[in-house]
Design an enzyme around this catalytic site. Sequence first.
Site, PDB file in Angstrom:
ATOM      1  CB  ILE A  13     -15.710 -12.078  64.153  1.00 49.57           C
ATOM      2  CG1 ILE A  13     -16.972 -12.483  63.371  1.00 49.57           C
ATOM      3  CG2 ILE A  13     -14.998 -13.308  64.697  1.00 49.57           C
ATOM      4  CD1 ILE A  13     -16.696 -13.292  62.101  1.00 49.57           C
ATOM      5  CG  ASP A  32     -11.454  -1.893  63.320  1.00 47.92           C
ATOM      6  OD1 ASP A  32     -11.892  -3.012  63.639  1.00 47.92           O
ATOM      7  OD2 ASP A  32     -12.027  -1.153  62.474  1.00 47.92           O
ATOM      8  CG  ASN A  33     -10.691   0.747  58.278  1.00 48.40           C
ATOM      9  OD1 ASN A  33     -11.599   0.142  58.854  1.00 48.40           O
ATOM     10  ND2 ASN A  33     -10.509   0.694  56.974  1.00 48.40           N
ATOM     11  CE1 TYR A 146     -14.929 -10.739  52.732  1.00 47.22           C
ATOM     12  CE2 TYR A 146     -15.802 -12.846  51.977  1.00 47.22           C
ATOM     13  CZ  TYR A 146     -15.366 -12.033  53.002  1.00 47.22           C
ATOM     14  OH  TYR A 146     -15.355 -12.499  54.285  1.00 47.22           O
ATOM     15  CB  VAL A 190     -30.068 -13.953  56.940  1.00 47.61           C
ATOM     16  CG1 VAL A 190     -29.703 -15.293  57.567  1.00 47.61           C
ATOM     17  CG2 VAL A 190     -31.556 -13.838  56.745  1.00 47.61           C
ATOM     18  CG  PHE A 212     -34.143 -12.338  49.385  1.00 43.77           C
ATOM     19  CD1 PHE A 212     -35.022 -11.407  48.843  1.00 43.77           C
ATOM     20  CD2 PHE A 212     -33.134 -11.879  50.221  1.00 43.77           C
ATOM     21  CE1 PHE A 212     -34.897 -10.050  49.111  1.00 43.77           C
ATOM     22  CE2 PHE A 212     -32.996 -10.516  50.500  1.00 43.77           C
ATOM     23  CZ  PHE A 212     -33.880  -9.602  49.945  1.00 43.77           C
ATOM     24  NE  ARG A 219     -26.396 -19.356  52.744  1.00 43.72           N
ATOM     25  CZ  ARG A 219     -27.117 -19.692  51.677  1.00 43.72           C
ATOM     26  NH1 ARG A 219     -27.578 -20.929  51.545  1.00 43.72           N
ATOM     27  NH2 ARG A 219     -27.373 -18.800  50.735  1.00 43.72           N
ATOM     28  NE  ARG A 278     -28.831 -12.273  48.992  1.00 43.75           N
ATOM     29  CZ  ARG A 278     -28.304 -12.164  50.208  1.00 43.75           C
ATOM     30  NH1 ARG A 278     -28.634 -11.154  50.986  1.00 43.75           N
ATOM     31  NH2 ARG A 278     -27.483 -13.080  50.668  1.00 43.75           N
ATOM     32  N   GLY A 280     -27.296 -14.389  42.672  1.00 40.29           N
ATOM     33  CA  GLY A 280     -25.956 -14.741  43.160  1.00 40.29           C
ATOM     34  C   GLY A 280     -25.959 -15.636  44.384  1.00 40.29           C
TER      35      GLY A 280
HETATM   36  C1  UD2 Z   1     -23.052 -14.832  51.854  1.00 34.83           C
HETATM   37  C2  UD2 Z   1     -22.754 -13.370  51.698  1.00 34.83           C
HETATM   38  C3  UD2 Z   1     -23.327 -12.837  50.409  1.00 34.83           C
HETATM   39  C4  UD2 Z   1     -22.863 -13.659  49.239  1.00 34.83           C
HETATM   40  C5  UD2 Z   1     -23.134 -15.121  49.508  1.00 34.83           C
HETATM   41  C6  UD2 Z   1     -22.523 -15.991  48.445  1.00 34.83           C
HETATM   42  C7  UD2 Z   1     -22.703 -12.421  53.900  1.00 34.83           C
HETATM   43  C8  UD2 Z   1     -23.464 -11.725  54.942  1.00 34.83           C
HETATM   44  N1  UD2 Z   1     -23.370 -12.690  52.778  1.00 34.83           N
HETATM   45  O1  UD2 Z   1     -24.436 -14.937  51.865  1.00 34.83           O
HETATM   46  O2  UD2 Z   1     -22.952 -11.481  50.229  1.00 34.83           O
HETATM   47  O3  UD2 Z   1     -21.494 -13.489  49.019  1.00 34.83           O
HETATM   48  O4  UD2 Z   1     -22.570 -15.545  50.769  1.00 34.83           O
HETATM   49  O5  UD2 Z   1     -22.799 -17.287  48.738  1.00 34.83           O
HETATM   50  O6  UD2 Z   1     -21.538 -12.727  54.011  1.00 34.83           O
HETATM   51  N2  UD2 Z   1     -31.913 -13.646  53.191  1.00 34.83           N
HETATM   52  C9  UD2 Z   1     -33.269 -13.334  53.201  1.00 34.83           C
HETATM   53  N3  UD2 Z   1     -33.637 -12.074  53.577  1.00 34.83           N
HETATM   54  C10 UD2 Z   1     -32.711 -11.120  53.956  1.00 34.83           C
HETATM   55  C11 UD2 Z   1     -31.340 -11.459  53.943  1.00 34.83           C
HETATM   56  C12 UD2 Z   1     -30.969 -12.741  53.544  1.00 34.83           C
HETATM   57  O7  UD2 Z   1     -34.122 -14.159  52.871  1.00 34.83           O
HETATM   58  O8  UD2 Z   1     -33.121 -10.004  54.285  1.00 34.83           O
HETATM   59  C13 UD2 Z   1     -31.520 -15.011  52.776  1.00 34.83           C
HETATM   60  C14 UD2 Z   1     -30.518 -15.000  51.646  1.00 34.83           C
HETATM   61  O9  UD2 Z   1     -31.159 -14.888  50.419  1.00 34.83           O
HETATM   62  C15 UD2 Z   1     -29.830 -16.345  51.872  1.00 34.83           C
HETATM   63  C16 UD2 Z   1     -29.901 -16.562  53.392  1.00 34.83           C
HETATM   64  O10 UD2 Z   1     -30.875 -15.645  53.857  1.00 34.83           O
HETATM   65  O11 UD2 Z   1     -30.510 -17.372  51.217  1.00 34.83           O
HETATM   66  C17 UD2 Z   1     -28.597 -16.267  54.094  1.00 34.83           C
HETATM   67  O12 UD2 Z   1     -28.165 -14.965  53.683  1.00 34.83           O
HETATM   68  P1  UD2 Z   1     -26.807 -14.290  54.225  1.00 34.83           P
HETATM   69  O13 UD2 Z   1     -26.557 -13.077  53.407  1.00 34.83           O
HETATM   70  O14 UD2 Z   1     -26.878 -14.154  55.690  1.00 34.83           O
HETATM   71  O15 UD2 Z   1     -25.700 -15.407  53.949  1.00 34.83           O
HETATM   72  P2  UD2 Z   1     -25.253 -16.066  52.561  1.00 34.83           P
HETATM   73  O16 UD2 Z   1     -24.436 -17.260  52.928  1.00 34.83           O
HETATM   74  O17 UD2 Z   1     -26.400 -16.298  51.682  1.00 34.83           O
END
Ligand code: UD2
Length: 315
Positions: A13, A32-33, A146, A190, A212, A219, A278, A280
């Site tokens: 970003i 930036d590191n 985080y 994703v 998953f 989202r 997935r 969490g």
């Molecule tokens: C964000 C964070 C995640 C966790 C989560 C808590 C990021 C990138 N991720 O995830 O670490 O803290 O918030 O709410 O900041 N998915 C798939 N296949 C993949 C990857 C993702 O199906 O290979 C799904 C995932 O299970 C989710 C959706 O895509 O339902 C979005 O995933 P994401 O990691 O891009 O974003 P998010 O909001 O779930």
Amino acid sequence: MGNILVTGGAGFIGSHLVKELLNLGENVIVVDNLSMGSKENLDLNNKNLTFIEGDISNQSTITELFNTYTFKKIFHLGAVASVAASVEHPLETHLTNLEGTIYLLEAARKQKDIERFVFASSAAVYGDDPALPKRENSPIKPLTPYAIDKYASERYVINYSKLYGLPTVALRFFNVYGIGQNPSSPYSGVVSIITDRLKKKLNGEDASFILFGDGSQTRDFVFVKDVVQANLLVSNNKDAIGNVYNVGTGEKISLMDLISTYIKISGIDLPIKKEAVRSGDIKDSYADVSALKSIGFMPEFTVEEGLKVYWEHQI
Ligand code: UD2
């Protein structure tokens, strides 16, 4: 004319923001590191850009920075941006994500005439509270190191405005996607993962996408250029000072709809393999962006438009 500091300016970003600031003719200093970012994201030949490889968790780096330059604006995006990494390494994350923020705030306070300090927070602060849409005053439930450090940083940032008159703003980014996002970890955004698999397929490799859950999760996917717009807006608008704003489109889309849209745009038949939800993960999330809209935010990219721009850049 004054300098603009962008921490994390070599990252996904940050580098988009730096590019736009340079287009506007600003003098930009990037710190930036390079833990997540890359110098390749930056136009190092631009005479208005200074790149400093440094770590914001090191107070002497910040002190030296402010001894060398004065800043009119600060965009603080530098952070351990991986939620998974924060769970693995809570202390290291904390030193960067919270202490680094306080070092910057202190330096900015001492400089006295900063026009704006913009902090990049995250929708992660809302955790898994099911109430939708997420409003800035919705319950806060940070679940990971985080998210906890992002929320604590936000409070410091906003209260520096009240305590010391430093003109600060915090932005809670929802699911940001776009050119340059790194797909290399399973916890990468994703859209970057789908893009990577589509590209592999395009190049004749055997690739598939692991979904998953059933794809019904939703989202608020916001294109990185709209996130840049939000940053610039709050850095210019006086009404933003002392406030926290969601940054999203205000629209939700299911993951399955996003995948179908992307497959249609790319014309590539990507095999989808379903796996268990997935651990969490939250089910649904989208932002109420009326507060940001009330000061002039107008997201320019629907998911379809953003994905088109992203894909055209890949081919
Ligand atoms: C964000 C964070 C995640 C966790 C989560 C808590 C990021 C990138 N991720 O995830 O670490 O803290 O918030 O709410 O900041 N998915 C798939 N296949 C993949 C990857 C993702 O199906 O290979 C799904 C995932 O299970 C989710 C959706 O895509 O339902 C979005 O995933 P994401 O990691 O891009 O974003 P998010 O909001 O779930």
